[in-house]
Design a protein around this motif. Structure first.
Motif, short mmCIF file in Angstrom:
data_model
loop_
_atom_site.label_atom_id
_atom_site.label_comp_id
_atom_site.label_asym_id
_atom_site.label_seq_id
_atom_site.Cartn_x
_atom_site.Cartn_y
_atom_site.Cartn_z
N LEU A 129 26.49 -27.84 -32.91
CA LEU A 129 27.63 -29.19 -32.87
C LEU A 129 27.39 -30.10 -33.15
CD1 LEU A 129 28.47 -28.59 -28.54
CD2 LEU A 129 29.66 -27.17 -30.27
N GLU A 130 26.39 -30.69 -33.94
CA GLU A 130 26.35 -32.21 -33.95
C GLU A 130 26.29 -32.36 -35.54
OE1 GLU A 130 22.42 -35.17 -34.65
OE2 GLU A 130 21.47 -33.90 -32.66
N LEU A 131 25.98 -30.06 -35.94
CA LEU A 131 25.93 -30.24 -37.52
C LEU A 131 27.57 -29.88 -37.99
CD1 LEU A 131 24.79 -28.75 -39.94
CD2 LEU A 131 24.66 -26.94 -39.15
N ALA A 132 27.28 -29.16 -36.79
CA ALA A 132 29.29 -29.60 -37.14
C ALA A 132 30.00 -30.37 -37.11
CB ALA A 132 30.41 -28.51 -36.25
N GLY A 133 30.02 -31.36 -36.00
CA GLY A 133 30.46 -32.74 -36.08
C GLY A 133 29.94 -33.81 -37.15
N ALA A 134 28.49 -33.41 -37.68
CA ALA A 134 28.83 -34.38 -38.92
C ALA A 134 29.64 -33.67 -40.48
CB ALA A 134 27.17 -34.45 -39.47
N LEU A 135 29.32 -32.75 -40.31
CA LEU A 135 30.20 -32.20 -41.54
C LEU A 135 31.31 -32.29 -41.46
CD1 LEU A 135 28.73 -28.40 -41.25
CD2 LEU A 135 28.55 -29.54 -43.15
N MET A 136 32.04 -32.15 -40.26
CA MET A 136 33.60 -32.25 -40.03
C MET A 136 33.50 -34.09 -40.71
SD MET A 136 36.69 -32.00 -39.36
CE MET A 136 36.83 -31.39 -37.84
N ASP A 137 32.97 -35.08 -40.18
CA ASP A 137 32.55 -36.00 -40.66
C ASP A 137 32.52 -36.48 -41.80
OD1 ASP A 137 32.85 -39.14 -40.22
OD2 ASP A 137 30.38 -38.93 -40.41
N ALA A 138 32.20 -35.82 -42.59
CA ALA A 138 31.78 -36.17 -44.27
C ALA A 138 32.63 -35.31 -45.15
CB ALA A 138 29.97 -35.08 -44.22
N GLY A 139 33.37 -35.14 -44.45
CA GLY A 139 34.82 -34.09 -44.96
C GLY A 139 34.96 -32.48 -45.42
N CYS A 140 33.75 -32.22 -44.79
CA CYS A 140 32.89 -30.58 -45.40
C CYS A 140 33.51 -29.85 -45.19
CB CYS A 140 31.84 -30.62 -45.26
SG CYS A 140 31.00 -32.05 -46.42
N VAL A 141 34.11 -29.38 -43.84
CA VAL A 141 34.95 -28.58 -42.97
C VAL A 141 36.23 -28.50 -43.62
CG1 VAL A 141 35.52 -27.89 -41.26
CG2 VAL A 141 33.58 -28.88 -40.94
N SER A 142 36.31 -27.12 -44.36
CA SER A 142 37.54 -26.61 -44.98
C SER A 142 38.75 -26.01 -43.74
CB SER A 142 37.56 -25.37 -45.82
OG SER A 142 36.96 -26.25 -47.14
N GLN A 143 38.19 -24.95 -42.34
CA GLN A 143 38.52 -24.72 -41.58
C GLN A 143 38.03 -24.78 -40.11
OE1 GLN A 143 38.94 -20.05 -41.71
NE2 GLN A 143 41.13 -20.66 -42.57
N VAL A 144 38.28 -24.59 -39.31
CA VAL A 144 38.04 -24.28 -37.70
C VAL A 144 38.16 -23.45 -36.67
CG1 VAL A 144 37.67 -25.62 -35.60
CG2 VAL A 144 37.54 -26.43 -37.37
N ARG A 145 37.33 -21.96 -36.22
CA ARG A 145 38.08 -21.25 -35.92
C ARG A 145 37.49 -21.41 -34.45
NH1 ARG A 145 35.81 -17.09 -40.01
NH2 ARG A 145 37.15 -17.16 -42.22
N LEU A 146 38.37 -21.71 -33.32
CA LEU A 146 37.95 -21.55 -31.74
C LEU A 146 38.65 -20.18 -30.84
CD1 LEU A 146 40.15 -25.48 -31.46
CD2 LEU A 146 37.44 -24.93 -32.24
N ARG A 147 37.34 -19.97 -30.51
CA ARG A 147 37.50 -18.85 -29.68
C ARG A 147 37.63 -19.49 -27.82
NH1 ARG A 147 37.97 -15.44 -33.79
NH2 ARG A 147 35.34 -14.94 -34.89
N ILE A 148 38.96 -19.45 -27.94
CA ILE A 148 39.63 -20.58 -26.67
C ILE A 148 39.28 -19.39 -25.79
CG2 ILE A 148 40.89 -21.10 -25.43
CD1 ILE A 148 42.69 -22.28 -27.87
N ALA A 149 38.33 -19.44 -24.43
CA ALA A 149 37.80 -18.06 -23.42
C ALA A 149 38.66 -18.54 -21.74
CB ALA A 149 36.34 -18.84 -23.30
N PRO A 150 39.24 -17.71 -21.36
CA PRO A 150 40.41 -18.00 -20.47
C PRO A 150 39.64 -18.85 -18.90
CG PRO A 150 39.96 -15.99 -20.55
CD PRO A 150 38.83 -16.60 -21.57
N VAL A 151 38.33 -20.17 -19.14
CA VAL A 151 37.73 -20.24 -18.50
C VAL A 151 38.36 -21.77 -18.01
CG1 VAL A 151 35.82 -19.80 -19.01
CG2 VAL A 151 36.04 -20.03 -17.22
N ALA A 152 38.03 -22.65 -17.35
CA ALA A 152 37.82 -24.01 -17.31
C ALA A 152 36.58 -24.23 -16.63
CB ALA A 152 39.11 -24.42 -16.49
N ILE A 153 36.06 -25.06 -16.43
CA ILE A 153 34.76 -25.21 -16.28
C ILE A 153 34.06 -26.99 -15.87
CG2 ILE A 153 33.36 -23.88 -17.68
CD1 ILE A 153 32.77 -26.14 -19.18
N GLY A 154 35.52 -27.43 -16.06
CA GLY A 154 35.61 -28.87 -15.57
C GLY A 154 34.86 -30.37 -15.96
N SER A 155 33.87 -29.34 -16.47
CA SER A 155 32.76 -30.51 -17.29
C SER A 155 31.78 -30.31 -18.38
CB SER A 155 32.97 -31.78 -16.44
OG SER A 155 31.02 -30.90 -15.31
N GLY A 156 31.49 -30.69 -18.76
CA GLY A 156 30.47 -30.02 -19.61
C GLY A 156 30.06 -30.74 -21.65
#
Length: 189
Positions: A129-156
């Motif tokens: 996650l920290e690396l992904a955020g740094a890459l996003m901030d640096a403008g290096c990310v071309s694509q984001v693939r989210l695998r959204i699970a059918p669950v809500a955990i409220g915090s995390g």
């Protein structure tokens, strides 16, 4: 020129892990067979490398190169593909009996530039996650693939933990799976 792809499992309410890093909510929507594995295998066919942060590397190396993972259909491509680990603390990044991962100790932008020049196809970032955020901030990310699970955990732990400049995302595809999970692929503008 390669592309940096950030791929992450998230809950329906946007968390990448529970408050203490728990991933138990992922177990219900991921198995060694099924539509998500088929989707991941298809995406790995277009990948030239895997890029990980040190914490995710530690989790991955404790499973993927071990004999007990050999029957998992994702093990072969994960173990075969070159891996790069961004870390300022690791001295080495062995990968069991397979070729070790390459340590990346420079700044994120230099690492991004070098890897996207080195590879022609996708460079997948999992977890990290920290690396992904740094890459996003640096403008290096071309694509984001989210695998959204059918669950809500409220915090995390949210997907983007590092501060980053706002980036516009354009939906490339939305794929509902029979597991109740939804894969959303965004191109980063």
């Amino acid at each position: 020129m390669g592309r940096i792809i950030v791929e992450q499992h998230v809950t329906a309410d946007g968390f990448a892990a529970g408050p203490n890093g728990e991933l138990d909510w992922v177990d219900g929507s991921v198995s060694e067979t099924g539509p998500m594995v088929d989707q991941a295998l298809s995406e790995l066919e277009h990948a030239d490398a895997i890029l990980l942060g040190a914490t995710t590397y530690s989790l991955f190396v404790s499973y993927w190169p071990r004999p007990e993972a050999a029957s998992d259909p994702l093990a072969e491509p994960i173990n075969r593909l070159p891996k790069h680990v961004v870390s300022s603390t690791l001295a080495a990044a062995p990968w069991g009996e397979f070729a070790p991962a390459t340590l990346e100790t420079g700044n994120v932008l230099d690492t991004c530039d070098r890897l996207t020049s080195l590879y022609d196809r996708d460079i997948i970032v999992w977890g990290s996650l920290e690396l992904a955020g740094a890459l996003m901030d640096a403008g290096c990310v071309s694509q984001v693939r989210l695998r959204i699970a059918p669950v809500a955990i409220g915090s995390g732990i949210p997907l983007w933990t590092a501060p980053y400049r706002s980036r516009a995302l354009t939906v490339s595809s939305v794929t509902p799976l029979s597991t109740g999970q939804v894969t959303v692929i965004y191109d980063v503008d």
